[in-house]
Design a protein around this motif. Structure first.
Motif, mmCIF file in Angstrom:
data_model
loop_
_atom_site.group_PDB
_atom_site.id
_atom_site.type_symbol
_atom_site.label_atom_id
_atom_site.label_comp_id
_atom_site.label_asym_id
_atom_site.label_seq_id
_atom_site.Cartn_x
_atom_site.Cartn_y
_atom_site.Cartn_z
ATOM 1 N N ASN A 188 46.928 17.467 57.281
ATOM 2 C CA ASN A 188 46.125 17.111 56.113
ATOM 3 C C ASN A 188 44.809 16.491 56.583
ATOM 4 N N ASN A 189 43.859 17.345 56.969
ATOM 5 C CA ASN A 189 42.575 16.882 57.476
ATOM 6 C C ASN A 189 41.784 16.164 56.379
ATOM 7 N N VAL A 190 41.018 15.157 56.791
ATOM 8 C CA VAL A 190 40.215 14.374 55.857
ATOM 9 C C VAL A 190 38.839 14.131 56.461
ATOM 10 N N LEU A 191 37.912 13.717 55.624
ATOM 11 C CA LEU A 191 36.607 13.263 56.099
ATOM 12 C C LEU A 191 36.778 11.822 56.562
ATOM 13 N N ASN A 192 36.703 11.611 57.857
ATOM 14 C CA ASN A 192 36.981 10.294 58.425
ATOM 15 C C ASN A 192 35.671 9.590 58.776
ATOM 16 N N LEU A 193 35.331 8.558 58.017
ATOM 17 C CA LEU A 193 34.130 7.762 58.276
ATOM 18 C C LEU A 193 34.483 6.392 58.842
ATOM 19 N N PHE A 219 50.181 24.255 48.648
ATOM 20 C CA PHE A 219 48.736 24.486 48.545
ATOM 21 C C PHE A 219 48.040 23.135 48.488
ATOM 22 N N ARG A 220 46.885 23.027 49.181
ATOM 23 C CA ARG A 220 46.121 21.779 49.165
ATOM 24 C C ARG A 220 44.638 22.087 49.249
ATOM 25 N N HIS A 221 43.858 21.483 48.354
ATOM 26 C CA HIS A 221 42.396 21.497 48.449
ATOM 27 C C HIS A 221 41.924 20.054 48.489
ATOM 28 N N TYR A 222 41.155 19.737 49.519
ATOM 29 C CA TYR A 222 40.633 18.386 49.710
ATOM 30 C C TYR A 222 39.110 18.446 49.726
ATOM 31 N N TYR A 223 38.481 17.573 48.947
ATOM 32 C CA TYR A 223 37.023 17.502 48.860
ATOM 33 C C TYR A 223 36.605 16.040 49.020
ATOM 34 N N SER A 224 35.609 15.788 49.854
ATOM 35 C CA SER A 224 35.088 14.433 49.996
ATOM 36 C C SER A 224 33.605 14.504 50.298
ATOM 37 N N SER A 225 32.829 13.660 49.621
ATOM 38 C CA SER A 225 31.381 13.634 49.850
ATOM 39 C C SER A 225 30.900 12.193 49.907
ATOM 40 N N ALA A 226 29.835 11.989 50.680
ATOM 41 C CA ALA A 226 29.209 10.665 50.786
ATOM 42 C C ALA A 226 27.713 10.830 50.568
ATOM 43 N N ASN A 283 16.772 9.449 55.753
ATOM 44 C CA ASN A 283 18.201 9.571 55.447
ATOM 45 C C ASN A 283 18.665 10.997 55.754
ATOM 46 N N ILE A 284 19.433 11.131 56.823
ATOM 47 C CA ILE A 284 19.957 12.451 57.212
ATOM 48 C C ILE A 284 21.477 12.410 57.302
ATOM 49 N N TYR A 285 22.093 11.492 56.535
ATOM 50 C CA TYR A 285 23.509 11.227 56.752
ATOM 51 C C TYR A 285 24.412 11.680 55.604
ATOM 52 N N ASP A 286 23.849 12.236 54.521
ATOM 53 C CA ASP A 286 24.694 12.750 53.447
ATOM 54 C C ASP A 286 25.635 13.817 53.995
ATOM 55 N N VAL A 287 26.848 13.879 53.441
ATOM 56 C CA VAL A 287 27.832 14.827 53.967
ATOM 57 C C VAL A 287 28.808 15.229 52.859
ATOM 58 N N LEU A 330 29.088 20.233 55.280
ATOM 59 C CA LEU A 330 27.696 20.375 54.860
ATOM 60 C C LEU A 330 27.007 19.017 54.923
ATOM 61 N N GLU A 331 25.842 18.982 55.559
ATOM 62 C CA GLU A 331 25.094 17.728 55.667
ATOM 63 C C GLU A 331 24.229 17.514 54.432
ATOM 64 N N GLU A 332 24.859 17.632 53.294
ATOM 65 C CA GLU A 332 24.245 17.354 51.992
ATOM 66 C C GLU A 332 25.335 16.800 51.093
ATOM 67 N N SER A 333 24.937 16.254 49.957
ATOM 68 C CA SER A 333 25.888 15.749 48.986
ATOM 69 C C SER A 333 25.291 15.887 47.598
ATOM 70 N N GLY A 334 26.169 15.866 46.575
ATOM 71 C CA GLY A 334 25.692 15.920 45.203
ATOM 72 C C GLY A 334 25.689 17.298 44.589
ATOM 73 N N GLN A 335 26.308 18.299 45.249
ATOM 74 C CA GLN A 335 26.344 19.643 44.670
ATOM 75 C C GLN A 335 27.260 19.670 43.443
ATOM 76 N N SER A 336 27.015 20.636 42.583
ATOM 77 C CA SER A 336 27.899 20.821 41.446
ATOM 78 C C SER A 336 29.220 21.417 41.925
ATOM 79 N N PHE A 337 30.211 21.419 41.032
ATOM 80 C CA PHE A 337 31.529 21.967 41.370
ATOM 81 C C PHE A 337 31.420 23.432 41.782
#
Length: 820
Positions: A288-293, A695-702, A724-728, A761-768
């Motif tokens: 179960n991979n995650v976005l690890n900050l 089935f698993r879908h995982y989404y994480s954004s910063a 600021n180049i750190y959005d993900v 993706l090194e961006e954040s704030g996209q729509s679904f």
């Protein structure tokens, strides 16, 4: 020095409490040897059962601890033995047999089921038992239980059959000696307990009364007498396998064919050798991979059967994290000028592994584990010449664990554990050693534990040493429970070559008080109230980190509705000395208060769900975290069920490390959203064939709004000029569809289809919709595999080729079987 003095005082308290005489009552049953083994068919009509002694007079364990079983649910168990193993025949009355719960599940899973439960302890030391459960639907579950803690990763080959009758139901079980552990002596005395659960009333009854006022469940074994002069068969089995894989990724398909062998050999009645030759773990489940900050790596569960089965000795002291074996290489390649990294391996191939474990008659447990992994190489391409060079990132490596565990009394032990990693050539080596004492007084009212560990890392002709020390006193009896604990780790403590550790350079003080219902009261079957106090400091140089108060609760009603909640308070600003990722630095974070509620509905019903809501409110304007989860499930029939999981985590104005710029430590303020959806389903054709979906879908954004520079005093000063180049945004998607058929004793065919992809993706704030479009623009991995394993018992092979040997001619023939 003051920490060592405190630890010494706690250790001296071992002798300060009265050693009362043990008053636990132990039933016993004297069982006979039979010459003609019964057929395992769930009928109990064989001659062998006619004169068998009966274990009866079961006692309610919960919810009303100590109440006699009603006559309408009278339970009688007959027990006999021969040179092959031990046999149980249980008759369980039920005035409403049509209401006996019989949900079909996968092996090692219990759903909406009545069940019959056997605990066997070949050493009769009341510390570790082997657990065998058969449900009224005929599904098997087995595990090892140590001091009340269950490990269901252990799988064994044993035999059972059940039948529903006009008076209730019957379970017939045969447990071969070759899966048990007991001392080599003429007269055996084993620990035994048995239980029966009636699911529709969630009532459990045990043969020997289990007193919930004190001690662990394993203390309350009765005894089996009468097993003597057994001529046990050779404990030798083989598990050959063949497997085939078709993997498609980015338009390319490759095929793999494998074959190998697992071997188990009983060196004696007490010691067993397990070996894996030419391993194949291609059907292990996805992580179960995650976005690890965070400042530390994520610890994943072990999925490979060889590393989960029979490892209870090697888990002593938590020095062993099996995912290190065959995990990431210990070094990486950095591309030079005019170079680019072509390939960096993310795992190392396992060559072979073996383990020997067992326990002597005096209670000394001995375990030796060894594994060897292959070399691994990275590839670097020269941009100008297009030439490839190969660089070794992991040499041949040997992993070894040695454990000595001496049990004494009814629930006490002293253990020594050593782990060693030796890499060929000029690579990093490591060693860790731990001493562990776990002592419970004879009255089983107080438990004391203490440990010390040392770690040595050998690299670049230098040796780095670190240590950990722990001590704890714990009241384990009555309605009122309490404990006190102190532990510390030095800065250079590091067991991560074969173990798993995170925080170092700390001292921690922990206090606990708890109150519980021992019997139902009013509308509640049980109630638990727990209060915890933590004081955490940096060890060297001394620095306050935080003080935390925690309260949590749990309630179960007479209708089996479970609910609870709690709150946590960190009243002062705290100093985090891990988040800066640089030794000696720390960052100030505000305190907070946290409150949560949770609930589980009655799982006896076809529709049920569980969920929780957890809200952190920091003492800083606008900063908070909201975590919630909802998990409904529906049982359409005794064969088909579906479950759904939703997890949401929203953090606002969270602050954390993002980067280093030479000596400058960069932090950021971010809004973070994590959303996880999962679907699981089972269709169970019978107790041997199943179809399973995961089935698993995982989404994480910063999304970062501010950047800061960390000052030497722990404060954050805002940087307005830095880009600021750190959005993900991170997505991972995986699907497992698994068909499994246990076609013979311990033998299985598994067909597995997998689909997986992820995106970073090194961006954040996209729509679904934008997020999903980007995710599915990446190549997908599609895999179809089939694996066939077959269990071969040496005694059955020998008997097939030797007409003169009739010792096995009465082996039970009609059976439901378990896994190897």
């Amino acid at each position: 020095m003051k920490y060592f003095l405190i630890l010494s005082v706690i250790l001296l308290s071992f002798s300060s409490y009265s050693q009362e005489v043990d008053s636990i009552f132990r039933k016993n049953i004297n069982i006979p040897r039979v010459t003609d083994a019964p057929k395992i068919d769930g009928l109990l009509d064989d001659e062998a059962w006619e004169e068998a002694p009966i274990a009866a007079d079961f006692v309610e364990r919960n919810p009303n601890n100590g109440r006699s079983i009603p006559d309408s649910l009278s339970t009688e168990v007959k027990i006999i033995y021969d040179d092959l193993g031990i046999y149980f025949g249980a008759k369980m009355k039920d005035p409403e047999p049509h209401k006996i719960a019989t949900e079909l599940t996968e092996r090692d899973d219990i759903g909406a089921d009545d069940f019959f439960f056997i605990l066997l302890n070949g050493y009769n030391d009341r510390q570790q038992s082997m657990q065998f459960i058969v449900t009224a639907a005929g599904v098997q579950y087995d595990a090892k239980m140590t001091n009340g803690q269950e490990d269901n990763s252990w799988d064994a080959v044993w035999y059972s059959e059940v039948s529903i009758t006009e008076e209730g139901w019957v379970a017939e079980v045969f447990i071969p000696y070759f899966i048990l552990r007991f001392p080599k002596k003429q007269i055996q005395e084993w620990g035994l307990n048995m239980e029966r659960e009636v699911f529709r009333t969630r009532t459990r009854y045990s043969w020997n009364h289990v007193d919930n006022k004190k001690g662990a469940f394993s203390l309350y074994d009765g005894e089996i007498h009468g097993i003597k002069n057994i001529d046990t068969p050779t404990r030798l089995s083989f598990q050959p396998y063949v497997s085939a894989y078709a993997n498609n990724y980015d338009g390319k398909t490759n095929y793999n064919f494998n074959g190998g062998l697992d071997l188990k050999y009983g060196i004696s009645d007490a010691f067993t050798l397990d070996m894996i030759l030419i391993p194949d773990f291609g059907q292990a489940r996805f992580d179960n991979n995650v976005l690890n900050l965070s400042a530390f790596e994520v610890q994943f569960a072990e999925q490979r059967p060889f590393f989960t089965e029979g490892t209870e000795l090697f888990s002593k002291g938590d020095l062993f994290y099996s995912r290190r074996i065959g995990g990431r290489p210990s070094s990486e390649v950095e591309a030079g000028d005019n170079e680019e990294l072509e390939f960096q391996p993310d795992k190392v191939d396992l060559i072979n592994a073996s383990k020997v474990s067992g326990r002597t008659e005096s209670g000394l447990g001995i375990g030796v584990f060894n594994a060897v992994t292959n070399e691994a190489f990275a590839s670097v391409r020269n941009i100008e010449t297009n030439e490839l060079r190969s660089e070794k990132v992991e040499p041949y490596t040997n992993y070894n664990i040695t454990v000595l565990d001496q049990r004494y009394g009814d629930n006490s032990s002293v253990s020594v554990v050593n782990t060693n990693v030796t890499r060929l050539g000029d690579f990093r080596d490591a060693n860790a050693t731990g001493l562990y004492i776990n002592h419970t007084n004879k009255a089983n009212t107080w438990n004391y534990s203490a440990s010390t560990e040392g770690s040595w890392v050998f690299e670049n002709n230098e040796t780095v040493f670190g240590t950990e020390i722990q001590a704890r006193a714990n009241k384990i009896s009555g309605e009122h429970r309490m404990s006190g604990q102190i532990d510390l780790r030095t800065l250079d403590y590091n067991i991560n070559d074969l173990g798993f550790s995170t925080n170092t350079n700390y001292v921690r003080y922990i206090g606990y008080y708890g109150y519980r219902y021992l019997q139902p009261k009013g509308n509640l079957n049980n109630m638990f109230l727990n209060f915890n106090l933590f004081h955490f400091r940096r060890l060297e140089p001394d620095l306050f980190s935080h003080v935390t108060f925690n309260f949590n609760s749990s309630f179960t009603t007479k209708d089996f509705f479970n609910f609870g909640g709690g709150f946590e308070l960190r009243p002062f600003e705290n100093n985090d000395f891990y988040e800066p990722r640089v030794n000696g630095r720390y960052v100030e974070f505000p305190g907070y208060h946290d409150q949560w509620v949770w609930m589980n509905t009655d799982f006896r019903k076809a529709f049920a769900f569980d969920g929780f809501v957890d809200w952190y409110n920091f003492f800083e304007e606008g900063r908070s975290t909201l975590v919630s989860s909802l998990n409904p499930r529906y049982r359409f029939s005794n064969k088909f069920s579906l479950r759904y999981g939703l997890f949401v985590n929203e953090s606002f104005k969270e602050q954390g490390f993002v980067d280093m710029d030479e000596e400058e430590i960069i932090f950021g303020q971010r809004d973070r959203v994590t959303l996880e959806n999962s679907i699981g389903g089972n269709y169970i054709f019978n107790n041997k064939i199943s179809l399973n979906l995961i089935f698993r879908h995982y989404y994480s954004s910063a999304l970062y709004s501010k950047l800061y520079s960390l000052e030497n005093d722990g404060a954050l000063s805002e940087e307005t000029e830095r880009e600021n180049i750190y959005d993900v945004t991170f997505n991972t998607w995986n699907l497992d569809l698994n068909f499994s058929w246990w076609f013979a004793p311990g033998s299985q065919i598994t067909i597995l289809y997998r689909n997986a992809l992820d995106s970073y993706l090194e961006e954040s704030g996209q729509s679904f919709n934008e997020n999903f479009d980007y995710l599915f623009s990446h190549p997908q991995m599609n895999s179809l595999s089939i694996r066939l394993s077959y269990f071969l018992d040496y005694n059955r092979i020998r008997n097939a080729f030797s007409s003169s040997d009739n010792r096995l001619s009465n082996r039970p023939k009609k059976m439901t079987v378990g896994a190897l």
